[in-house]
Motif scaffolding. Structure first.
Motif, mmCIF file in Angstrom:
data_model
loop_
_atom_site.group_PDB
_atom_site.id
_atom_site.type_symbol
_atom_site.label_atom_id
_atom_site.label_comp_id
_atom_site.label_asym_id
_atom_site.label_seq_id
_atom_site.Cartn_x
_atom_site.Cartn_y
_atom_site.Cartn_z
ATOM 1 N N PHE A 25 65.049 57.569 22.248
ATOM 2 C CA PHE A 25 64.777 56.452 21.350
ATOM 3 C C PHE A 25 65.012 55.111 22.051
ATOM 4 O O PHE A 25 64.286 54.151 21.827
ATOM 5 C CB PHE A 25 65.622 56.553 20.078
ATOM 6 N N VAL A 26 66.019 55.069 22.912
ATOM 7 C CA VAL A 26 66.271 53.854 23.699
ATOM 8 C C VAL A 26 65.095 53.586 24.632
ATOM 9 O O VAL A 26 64.621 52.450 24.748
ATOM 10 C CB VAL A 26 67.588 53.982 24.497
ATOM 11 N N LEU A 27 64.610 54.635 25.285
ATOM 12 C CA LEU A 27 63.493 54.467 26.213
ATOM 13 C C LEU A 27 62.210 54.053 25.486
ATOM 14 O O LEU A 27 61.444 53.238 25.996
ATOM 15 C CB LEU A 27 63.275 55.752 27.007
ATOM 16 N N ILE A 28 61.993 54.598 24.306
ATOM 17 C CA ILE A 28 60.818 54.216 23.526
ATOM 18 C C ILE A 28 60.950 52.767 23.042
ATOM 19 O O ILE A 28 59.997 51.986 23.108
ATOM 20 C CB ILE A 28 60.610 55.178 22.339
ATOM 21 N N ALA A 29 62.133 52.396 22.569
ATOM 22 C CA ALA A 29 62.341 51.035 22.053
ATOM 23 C C ALA A 29 62.168 49.986 23.147
ATOM 24 O O ALA A 29 61.691 48.880 22.876
ATOM 25 C CB ALA A 29 63.730 50.917 21.430
ATOM 26 N N THR A 30 62.551 50.332 24.373
ATOM 27 C CA THR A 30 62.406 49.378 25.477
ATOM 28 C C THR A 30 61.060 49.514 26.189
ATOM 29 O O THR A 30 60.817 48.816 27.166
ATOM 30 C CB THR A 30 63.540 49.559 26.498
ATOM 31 N N ARG A 31 60.224 50.423 25.696
ATOM 32 C CA ARG A 31 58.898 50.684 26.263
ATOM 33 C C ARG A 31 58.958 51.054 27.739
ATOM 34 O O ARG A 31 58.122 50.639 28.533
ATOM 35 C CB ARG A 31 57.979 49.499 26.037
ATOM 36 N N ALA A 32 59.958 51.849 28.072
ATOM 37 C CA ALA A 32 60.120 52.331 29.443
ATOM 38 C C ALA A 32 59.400 53.675 29.557
ATOM 39 O O ALA A 32 60.018 54.734 29.603
ATOM 40 C CB ALA A 32 61.599 52.458 29.792
ATOM 41 N N TRP A 33 58.082 53.628 29.587
ATOM 42 C CA TRP A 33 57.273 54.851 29.531
ATOM 43 C C TRP A 33 57.440 55.706 30.781
ATOM 44 O O TRP A 33 57.439 56.932 30.699
ATOM 45 C CB TRP A 33 55.814 54.501 29.301
ATOM 46 N N ARG A 34 57.553 55.093 31.945
ATOM 47 C CA ARG A 34 57.737 55.868 33.178
ATOM 48 C C ARG A 34 59.077 56.616 33.134
ATOM 49 O O ARG A 34 59.154 57.782 33.503
ATOM 50 C CB ARG A 34 57.682 54.951 34.389
ATOM 51 N N ALA A 35 60.104 55.942 32.661
ATOM 52 C CA ALA A 35 61.411 56.589 32.533
ATOM 53 C C ALA A 35 61.361 57.694 31.477
ATOM 54 O O ALA A 35 61.956 58.762 31.662
ATOM 55 C CB ALA A 35 62.478 55.558 32.173
ATOM 56 N N PHE A 36 60.638 57.448 30.390
ATOM 57 C CA PHE A 36 60.510 58.447 29.335
ATOM 58 C C PHE A 36 59.814 59.706 29.863
ATOM 59 O O PHE A 36 60.255 60.830 29.605
ATOM 60 C CB PHE A 36 59.736 57.866 28.147
ATOM 61 N N GLY A 37 58.739 59.515 30.622
ATOM 62 C CA GLY A 37 58.026 60.656 31.197
ATOM 63 C C GLY A 37 58.882 61.427 32.187
ATOM 64 O O GLY A 37 58.905 62.660 32.196
ATOM 65 N N ALA A 38 59.605 60.702 33.035
ATOM 66 C CA ALA A 38 60.484 61.368 34.005
ATOM 67 C C ALA A 38 61.597 62.132 33.296
ATOM 68 O O ALA A 38 61.974 63.238 33.715
ATOM 69 C CB ALA A 38 61.074 60.344 34.967
ATOM 70 N N ALA A 39 62.110 61.565 32.211
ATOM 71 C CA ALA A 39 63.156 62.250 31.445
ATOM 72 C C ALA A 39 62.615 63.524 30.799
ATOM 73 O O ALA A 39 63.286 64.561 30.791
ATOM 74 C CB ALA A 39 63.729 61.320 30.385
ATOM 75 N N ALA A 40 61.401 63.458 30.271
ATOM 76 C CA ALA A 40 60.799 64.634 29.634
ATOM 77 C C ALA A 40 60.571 65.747 30.651
ATOM 78 O O ALA A 40 60.880 66.920 30.386
ATOM 79 C CB ALA A 40 59.483 64.255 28.958
ATOM 80 N N VAL A 41 60.047 65.404 31.810
ATOM 81 C CA VAL A 41 59.803 66.410 32.853
ATOM 82 C C VAL A 41 61.124 66.985 33.351
ATOM 83 O O VAL A 41 61.258 68.213 33.513
ATOM 84 C CB VAL A 41 58.991 65.796 34.015
ATOM 85 N N THR A 42 62.112 66.137 33.579
ATOM 86 C CA THR A 42 63.412 66.611 34.065
ATOM 87 C C THR A 42 64.081 67.536 33.059
ATOM 88 O O THR A 42 64.604 68.590 33.427
ATOM 89 C CB THR A 42 64.337 65.417 34.367
ATOM 90 N N THR A 43 64.043 67.164 31.788
ATOM 91 C CA THR A 43 64.658 68.011 30.762
ATOM 92 C C THR A 43 63.951 69.356 30.664
ATOM 93 O O THR A 43 64.600 70.401 30.532
ATOM 94 C CB THR A 43 64.635 67.298 29.399
ATOM 95 N N THR A 44 62.636 69.339 30.760
ATOM 96 C CA THR A 44 61.876 70.593 30.714
ATOM 97 C C THR A 44 62.222 71.487 31.891
ATOM 98 O O THR A 44 62.463 72.694 31.722
ATOM 99 C CB THR A 44 60.367 70.292 30.694
ATOM 100 N N LEU A 45 62.270 70.919 33.090
ATOM 101 C CA LEU A 45 62.613 71.711 34.273
ATOM 102 C C LEU A 45 64.055 72.199 34.230
ATOM 103 O O LEU A 45 64.359 73.325 34.636
ATOM 104 C CB LEU A 45 62.366 70.898 35.539
ATOM 105 N N PHE A 46 64.953 71.351 33.738
ATOM 106 C CA PHE A 46 66.363 71.714 33.614
ATOM 107 C C PHE A 46 66.533 72.883 32.641
ATOM 108 O O PHE A 46 67.278 73.833 32.901
ATOM 109 C CB PHE A 46 67.131 70.481 33.131
ATOM 110 N N THR A 47 65.818 72.831 31.527
ATOM 111 C CA THR A 47 65.869 73.911 30.542
ATOM 112 C C THR A 47 65.249 75.192 31.085
ATOM 113 O O THR A 47 65.795 76.284 30.892
ATOM 114 C CB THR A 47 65.146 73.474 29.256
ATOM 115 N N ALA A 48 64.130 75.062 31.774
ATOM 116 C CA ALA A 48 63.469 76.234 32.354
ATOM 117 C C ALA A 48 64.351 76.889 33.412
ATOM 118 O O ALA A 48 64.416 78.123 33.505
ATOM 119 C CB ALA A 48 62.122 75.845 32.950
ATOM 120 N N PRO A 107 62.813 52.800 37.304
ATOM 121 C CA PRO A 107 62.673 53.531 36.038
ATOM 122 C C PRO A 107 62.518 55.045 36.210
ATOM 123 O O PRO A 107 62.990 55.803 35.364
ATOM 124 C CB PRO A 107 61.434 52.921 35.401
ATOM 125 N N SER A 108 61.911 55.500 37.289
ATOM 126 C CA SER A 108 61.760 56.949 37.474
ATOM 127 C C SER A 108 63.101 57.614 37.715
ATOM 128 O O SER A 108 63.387 58.688 37.174
ATOM 129 C CB SER A 108 60.817 57.237 38.642
#
Length: 85
Positions: free
Chosen positions: A43-66, A21-22
């Motif tokens: 929304f897919v990650l939230i619906a499937t309750r893939a919280w670890r994947a959701f967190g990794a996606a949020a961090v990656t998107t933030t770093l990618f944008t920065a 998931p990470s």
């Protein structure tokens, strides 16, 4: 073609969602290159309750944008605002 690259990243992310998931989250975060897909996948990650994947996606998107902001500087946001108005 960015669309083909994004489709490949999305398919690989969905394939790895169960066993790694990470890694799937990092791949999902890289979908920020195509905003149409990047808005659907959380929304897919939230619906499937893939919280670890959701967190990794949020961090990656933030770093990618920065990183993009650091490479192009504040003038790029002014240009974007001007282009959108």
């Amino acid at each position: 073609e960015p669309g083909l690259l994004a489709a490949g990243i999305a398919a690989l992310a969905l394939h790895l969602l169960g066993p790694r998931p990470s890694v799937a989250g990092v791949l999902t975060g890289l979908l920020a290159i195509k905003p149409q897909m990047a808005t659907v996948f959380p929304f897919v990650l939230i619906a499937t309750r893939a919280w670890r994947a959701f967190g990794a996606a949020a961090v990656t998107t933030t770093l990618f944008t920065a990183a993009g902001f650091a490479l192009t500087g504040p003038g790029s946001l002014e240009g974007l605002a001007h282009a959108l108005s």
